[in-house]
Scaffold this motif. Structure first.
Motif, PDB file in Angstrom:
ATOM      1  N   ALA A 135     -18.540  -4.724 -12.521  1.00 28.85           N
ATOM      2  CA  ALA A 135     -18.664  -3.262 -12.475  1.00 28.85           C
ATOM      3  C   ALA A 135     -19.566  -2.838 -11.324  1.00 28.85           C
ATOM      4  CB  ALA A 135     -19.210  -2.747 -13.802  1.00 28.85           C
ATOM      5  N   LEU A 136     -20.664  -3.577 -11.113  1.00 27.68           N
ATOM      6  CA  LEU A 136     -21.566  -3.257 -10.007  1.00 27.68           C
ATOM      7  C   LEU A 136     -20.924  -3.602  -8.658  1.00 27.68           C
ATOM      8  CD1 LEU A 136     -24.957  -4.462 -11.537  1.00 27.68           C
ATOM      9  CD2 LEU A 136     -24.136  -2.107 -11.276  1.00 27.68           C
ATOM     10  N   VAL A 137     -20.187  -4.710  -8.598  1.00 26.78           N
ATOM     11  CA  VAL A 137     -19.466  -5.050  -7.371  1.00 26.78           C
ATOM     12  C   VAL A 137     -18.447  -3.958  -7.046  1.00 26.78           C
ATOM     13  CG1 VAL A 137     -17.872  -6.682  -6.291  1.00 26.78           C
ATOM     14  CG2 VAL A 137     -19.746  -7.549  -7.697  1.00 26.78           C
ATOM     15  N   ALA A 138     -17.722  -3.507  -8.071  1.00 29.04           N
ATOM     16  CA  ALA A 138     -16.721  -2.453  -7.875  1.00 29.04           C
ATOM     17  C   ALA A 138     -17.358  -1.197  -7.305  1.00 29.04           C
ATOM     18  CB  ALA A 138     -16.036  -2.145  -9.210  1.00 29.04           C
ATOM     19  N   TRP A 139     -18.527  -0.848  -7.836  1.00 30.83           N
ATOM     20  CA  TRP A 139     -19.237   0.331  -7.346  1.00 30.83           C
ATOM     21  C   TRP A 139     -19.668   0.138  -5.892  1.00 30.83           C
ATOM     22  CZ3 TRP A 139     -24.945   1.269  -7.163  1.00 30.83           C
ATOM     23  CH2 TRP A 139     -25.245   2.615  -6.872  1.00 30.83           C
ATOM     24  N   ALA A 140     -20.197  -1.043  -5.571  1.00 33.93           N
ATOM     25  CA  ALA A 140     -20.656  -1.306  -4.201  1.00 33.93           C
ATOM     26  C   ALA A 140     -19.495  -1.314  -3.212  1.00 33.93           C
ATOM     27  CB  ALA A 140     -21.402  -2.633  -4.153  1.00 33.93           C
ATOM     28  N   HIS A 141     -18.298  -1.742  -3.659  1.00 32.49           N
ATOM     29  CA  HIS A 141     -17.130  -1.851  -2.782  1.00 32.49           C
ATOM     30  C   HIS A 141     -16.212  -0.632  -2.876  1.00 32.49           C
ATOM     31  CE1 HIS A 141     -17.285  -6.421  -2.030  1.00 32.49           C
ATOM     32  NE2 HIS A 141     -18.399  -6.095  -2.656  1.00 32.49           N
ATOM     33  N   ASP A 142     -16.501   0.268  -3.821  1.00 30.90           N
ATOM     34  CA  ASP A 142     -15.593   1.388  -4.122  1.00 30.90           C
ATOM     35  C   ASP A 142     -14.179   0.875  -4.392  1.00 30.90           C
ATOM     36  OD1 ASP A 142     -14.925   4.065  -4.576  1.00 30.90           O
ATOM     37  OD2 ASP A 142     -14.160   4.306  -2.532  1.00 30.90           O
ATOM     38  N   ASP A 143     -14.116  -0.206  -5.148  1.00 35.43           N
ATOM     39  CA  ASP A 143     -12.827  -0.831  -5.469  1.00 35.43           C
ATOM     40  C   ASP A 143     -12.775  -1.065  -6.976  1.00 35.43           C
ATOM     41  OD1 ASP A 143     -10.563  -2.366  -5.809  1.00 35.43           O
ATOM     42  OD2 ASP A 143     -11.010  -3.772  -4.193  1.00 35.43           O
ATOM     43  N   TYR A 144     -12.076  -0.180  -7.677  1.00 41.52           N
ATOM     44  CA  TYR A 144     -11.961  -0.292  -9.132  1.00 41.52           C
ATOM     45  C   TYR A 144     -10.575  -0.814  -9.532  1.00 41.52           C
ATOM     46  CZ  TYR A 144     -16.141   2.547  -8.700  1.00 41.52           C
ATOM     47  OH  TYR A 144     -17.400   3.004  -8.352  1.00 41.52           O
ATOM     48  N   GLY A 145     -10.049  -1.672  -8.663  1.00 39.58           N
ATOM     49  CA  GLY A 145      -8.741  -2.270  -8.925  1.00 39.58           C
ATOM     50  C   GLY A 145      -7.629  -1.702  -8.068  1.00 39.58           C
ATOM     51  N   ASP A 146      -8.004  -0.899  -7.035  1.00 46.85           N
ATOM     52  CA  ASP A 146      -6.953  -0.236  -6.253  1.00 46.85           C
ATOM     53  C   ASP A 146      -7.219  -0.203  -4.750  1.00 46.85           C
ATOM     54  OD1 ASP A 146      -9.139   1.477  -6.389  1.00 46.85           O
ATOM     55  OD2 ASP A 146      -7.920   3.292  -6.572  1.00 46.85           O
ATOM     56  N   ARG A 147      -8.326  -0.782  -4.290  1.00 46.20           N
ATOM     57  CA  ARG A 147      -8.640  -0.726  -2.867  1.00 46.20           C
ATOM     58  C   ARG A 147      -8.419  -2.089  -2.204  1.00 46.20           C
ATOM     59  NH1 ARG A 147     -11.584   4.222  -1.918  1.00 46.20           N
ATOM     60  NH2 ARG A 147     -10.227   5.749  -2.947  1.00 46.20           N
ATOM     61  N   GLN A 148      -9.062  -2.339  -1.075  1.00 44.14           N
ATOM     62  CA  GLN A 148      -8.688  -3.455  -0.214  1.00 44.14           C
ATOM     63  C   GLN A 148      -8.695  -4.821  -0.906  1.00 44.14           C
ATOM     64  OE1 GLN A 148     -10.772  -3.661   3.524  1.00 44.14           O
ATOM     65  NE2 GLN A 148     -10.007  -5.707   4.001  1.00 44.14           N
ATOM     66  N   THR A 149      -9.823  -5.191  -1.520  1.00 45.45           N
ATOM     67  CA  THR A 149      -9.917  -6.521  -2.133  1.00 45.45           C
ATOM     68  C   THR A 149      -8.884  -6.684  -3.226  1.00 45.45           C
ATOM     69  OG1 THR A 149     -12.292  -6.632  -1.649  1.00 45.45           O
ATOM     70  CG2 THR A 149     -11.451  -8.144  -3.313  1.00 45.45           C
ATOM     71  N   SER A 150      -8.739  -5.670  -4.074  1.00 43.91           N
ATOM     72  CA  SER A 150      -7.759  -5.739  -5.164  1.00 43.91           C
ATOM     73  C   SER A 150      -6.331  -5.750  -4.633  1.00 43.91           C
ATOM     74  CB  SER A 150      -7.952  -4.565  -6.125  1.00 43.91           C
ATOM     75  OG  SER A 150      -9.190  -4.671  -6.797  1.00 43.91           O
ATOM     76  N   SER A 151      -6.051  -4.945  -3.628  1.00 45.09           N
ATOM     77  CA  SER A 151      -4.697  -4.898  -3.070  1.00 45.09           C
ATOM     78  C   SER A 151      -4.301  -6.258  -2.500  1.00 45.09           C
ATOM     79  CB  SER A 151      -4.606  -3.833  -1.982  1.00 45.09           C
ATOM     80  OG  SER A 151      -4.709  -2.542  -2.547  1.00 45.09           O
ATOM     81  N   GLU A 152      -5.219  -6.895  -1.795  1.00 46.80           N
ATOM     82  CA  GLU A 152      -4.929  -8.221  -1.249  1.00 46.80           C
ATOM     83  C   GLU A 152      -4.736  -9.247  -2.364  1.00 46.80           C
ATOM     84  OE1 GLU A 152      -8.151  -9.057   1.385  1.00 46.80           O
ATOM     85  OE2 GLU A 152      -7.529  -7.578   2.884  1.00 46.80           O
ATOM     86  N   PHE A 153      -5.575  -9.150  -3.381  1.00 46.74           N
ATOM     87  CA  PHE A 153      -5.529 -10.101  -4.503  1.00 46.74           C
ATOM     88  C   PHE A 153      -4.203 -10.005  -5.256  1.00 46.74           C
ATOM     89  CE2 PHE A 153      -6.749 -11.207  -8.965  1.00 46.74           C
ATOM     90  CZ  PHE A 153      -7.234 -12.481  -8.748  1.00 46.74           C
ATOM     91  N   PHE A 154      -3.715  -8.774  -5.431  1.00 43.85           N
ATOM     92  CA  PHE A 154      -2.477  -8.552  -6.179  1.00 43.85           C
ATOM     93  C   PHE A 154      -1.254  -8.369  -5.264  1.00 43.85           C
ATOM     94  CE2 PHE A 154      -5.699  -6.913  -9.273  1.00 43.85           C
ATOM     95  CZ  PHE A 154      -5.478  -7.852 -10.262  1.00 43.85           C
TER      96      PHE A 154
ATOM     97  N   GLY B  88     -22.794   9.373  -8.442  1.00 45.05           N
ATOM     98  CA  GLY B  88     -22.440   9.328  -7.032  1.00 45.05           C
ATOM     99  C   GLY B  88     -22.005   7.939  -6.614  1.00 45.05           C
ATOM    100  N   SER B  89     -21.308   7.858  -5.514  1.00 40.39           N
ATOM    101  CA  SER B  89     -20.820   6.571  -5.019  1.00 40.39           C
ATOM    102  C   SER B  89     -21.966   5.778  -4.403  1.00 40.39           C
ATOM    103  CB  SER B  89     -19.721   6.786  -3.977  1.00 40.39           C
ATOM    104  OG  SER B  89     -20.268   7.350  -2.792  1.00 40.39           O
ATOM    105  N   TYR B  90     -21.752   4.486  -4.239  1.00 44.20           N
ATOM    106  CA  TYR B  90     -22.751   3.627  -3.601  1.00 44.20           C
ATOM    107  C   TYR B  90     -23.020   4.111  -2.179  1.00 44.20           C
ATOM    108  CZ  TYR B  90     -24.854  -0.549  -1.528  1.00 44.20           C
ATOM    109  OH  TYR B  90     -25.698  -1.423  -0.866  1.00 44.20           O
ATOM    110  N   ARG B  91     -21.976   4.486  -1.494  1.00 46.27           N
ATOM    111  CA  ARG B  91     -22.133   4.977  -0.120  1.00 46.27           C
ATOM    112  C   ARG B  91     -22.996   6.233  -0.088  1.00 46.27           C
ATOM    113  NH1 ARG B  91     -19.937   8.571   3.350  1.00 46.27           N
ATOM    114  NH2 ARG B  91     -19.756   7.955   5.556  1.00 46.27           N
ATOM    115  N   ASP B  92     -22.771   7.158  -1.038  1.00 46.53           N
ATOM    116  CA  ASP B  92     -23.565   8.393  -1.089  1.00 46.53           C
ATOM    117  C   ASP B  92     -25.046   8.098  -1.269  1.00 46.53           C
ATOM    118  OD1 ASP B  92     -21.317   9.920  -0.783  1.00 46.53           O
ATOM    119  OD2 ASP B  92     -21.099  10.392  -2.926  1.00 46.53           O
ATOM    120  N   LEU B  93     -25.365   7.160  -2.170  1.00 44.27           N
ATOM    121  CA  LEU B  93     -26.768   6.852  -2.421  1.00 44.27           C
ATOM    122  C   LEU B  93     -27.394   6.110  -1.247  1.00 44.27           C
ATOM    123  CD1 LEU B  93     -27.007   5.945  -6.213  1.00 44.27           C
ATOM    124  CD2 LEU B  93     -26.898   8.149  -5.079  1.00 44.27           C
TER     125      LEU B  93
END
Length: 558
Positions: free
Chosen positions: A105-124, A148-153
């Motif tokens: 969950a913390l990795v997802a927040w840091a990457h802004d990837d909750y199963g739909d962005r770059q790392t997840s897209s490549e994985f699936f 707020g997002s990780y980037r915002d903070l």
């Protein structure tokens, strides 16, 4: 808010524990006791050696609000249980023994990837179900609203005058707070035993998932893992040869598309129903594993150490002492081909497909998909093929299905009495086979009901009431809506012009009313929609028997 779970499985890669090595164990005094979120960004050295055990269950069990709550709790300094780690003395990889969901969950927040962005897209391999995308967007919105997002903070600390005070406060917390770490000391065997002991306590691993973990190198588990993600995600088959890997992924996608497409949401919104329900659910993992075992005649004893097989007599697995690990992928492919053949018999437009209508066979009177009904239909059709009764079935198929539709609540009663999945497969199969045999003997509906009620497996399960409740409030419940839509789908379904039974358009075959062999043309007037098998098998058997088909290609039902 969507009820779909957030798929964070891509964010911490899996790796084999590697069971042997000569390097000395790392001393606990030199291992870190905490982990900051800044250690989880893509560029971090720690993140790039972070792993999950290859047998770790899928990190996809939390809904959006739980992921958002974990991030908020971390930033507020609330107590978060320690994450338990083990460091491989061979590879240097750091394995998460307990706390994969928290850390993901913390990795997802840091990457802004909750199963739909770059790392997840490549994985699936860019194959991301609609439900997974909905859950990701819901999570992203919740987090944006609350903390707020990780980037915002991160930006807030560099521009304190330009941001809201609340964001600045949380940003400062982010710079100071960390997750507490505990370490398992010992070899890989100790780490694996710790994993199972810990994960059977607060939130025990589901029994079916535990079976798959223990059988993770066996062909049935590898095949099931491939099917459930359409050949994407973690490659449990990565050690096999390139050609084998390619064929595994090809068959996996074919079967996934055949049984899980189109996607099904929590409520029915289309007449085009998937034959195996929702592919994106915890129940689908159990069902697919059962499907692989069921089709290949495998009982649990064949993959449990030290047991003697009690598989079905005559099956290929019968008599084996133990189902061996698959080292080259040949058995995995054999199991997958068998599943593809069985699934193609009941769905899709393969020439041998019966094109069973999902609303008739696989969904209960309350509109819920029933895995046991799906497995029972495969058993029933397999038995028809093995006994060479397929054409007998086609001759009475319309009446058979009409009985199922009229008495659809029987399915609810059986599942309620016996339980879900494999516990209900046998009694549902008995119901299907008894109904078929009774119809071929000329029994009418009241007689068939009476015969069914006298079957030992069904005697206490069947009641002559529909047992389908309705909503009590002013608004229509999801169940009530599903009941209404399912009835409409069944009532308005097109009929096969050869057997007269309901025809799902996804399995429709274009048939010449006057056969091409008899001079029939390809004009619109000479075309009709049929089940694939009615077109390629049943129609030909009728023609050879009667030297022609009835008017307009319709066969009088027995």
């Amino acid at each position: 808010m969507p009820t779909h779970h957030v798929n964070l499985d891509a964010l911490i890669p899996r790796e084999d524990f590697e069971l042997a090595g000569n390097e000395p164990l790392t001393q606990p005094s030199i291992l870190s006791t905490s982990l900051k979120v800044t250690d989880l960004v893509a560029e971090s050295l720690i993140y790039n050696v972070l792993r999950k055990p290859d047998f770790q269950r899928e990190t996809a069990s939390w809904p959006p609000d739980k992921v958002a709550e974990l991030v908020r709790s971390f930033l507020e300094g609330d107590l978060i249980p320690s994450v338990i780690m083990w460091r491989s003395p061979i590879s240097g990889s750091i394995f998460v023994i307990d706390g994969a969901h928290r850390l993901s969950a913390l990795v997802a927040w840091a990457h802004d990837d909750y199963g739909d962005r770059q790392t997840s897209s490549e994985f699936f391999n860019n194959v991301i179900p609609v439900e997974q995308r909905k859950a990701a967007e819901a999570t992203r919105s919740l987090i944006a609203e609350t903390v707020g997002s990780y980037r915002d903070l991160s930006v807030a600390l560099r521009n304190p005058e330009a941001v809201h005070k609340e964001h600045l406060r949380l940003a400062r917390n982010l710079s100071a707070f960390a997750v507490s770490l505990q370490w398992v000391m010992g070899e890989a065997e100790k780490a694996e035993s710790s994993f199972f002991r810990i994960n059977q306590q607060a939130t025990p691993i589901d029994q079916a998932e535990l079976e798959m973990i223990k059988a993770r190198r066996k062909p049935n588990a590898v095949a099931a893992r491939a099917f459930i993600r359409a050949g994407t995600g973690h490659k449990y088959w990565s050690s096999f040869g390139a050609q084998t890997r390619s064929e595994i992924e090809k068959i996996a996608k074919e079967v996934y598309d055949l049984i899980f497409k189109p996607s099904l949401d929590t409520s029915i919104r289309s007449a085009d129903l998937p034959v195996a329900g929702r592919g994106y659910s915890s129940d689908s993992v159990k069902m697919v594993f059962e499907l692989v075992n069921f089709v290949n005649g495998i009982s649990p004893e064949t993959w449990r150490r030290g047991k003697v097989s009690t598989t079905k007599p005559g099956s290929e697995a019968a008599g084996r002492a133990e189902l061996a690990d698959d080292h080259d992928g040949e058995n995995t492919l054999r199991f997958m081909r068998a599943v593809r053949k069985a699934a193609s018999r009941i769905a899709g437009n393969d020439p041998a497909s019966l094109g069973l209508h999902p609303a008739v066979y696989f969904y209960s009177a309350t509109g819920r998909f029933q895995p046991a009904a799906f497995l029972s239909a495969i058993s029933f059709v397999t038995n028809l093929v093995n006994r060479r009764h397929l054409n007998q079935f086609m001759a009475i198929r319309a009446d058979f299905e009409e009985f199922l539709v009229t008495h659809k609540y029987f399915l609810n009663h059986i599942v309620r009495r016996h339980g879900s999945l494999t516990r209900s497969v046998s009694p549902i199969t008995v119901m299907l086979e008894t109904t078929f045999e009774s119809l071929t003997q000329g029994e009418d509906t009241p007689q068939i009901v009476n015969i069914l009620k006298n079957q030992p497996d069904l005697r206490t399960a069947l009641r002559e009431v529909d047992g389908v409740g309705g909503g009590r409030g002013k608004s229509f419940s999801t169940e009530t809506k599903n009941v209404i839509i399912l009835k409409e789908i069944i009532d308005t379904a097109p009929k096969c012009r050869i057997c007269g039974a309901r025809l799902p358009l996804s399995a429709a075959s274009f048939d010449h009313i006057v056969r091409r062999a008899d001079g029939g043309s390809g004009t619109r007037e000479n075309a009709q929609l049929t089940h694939p098998y009615c077109n390629t098998g049943f129609k030909e058997s009728i023609h050879s028997r009667e030297s022609g088909v009835a008017s307009h290609g319709t066969v009088a039902r027995a």
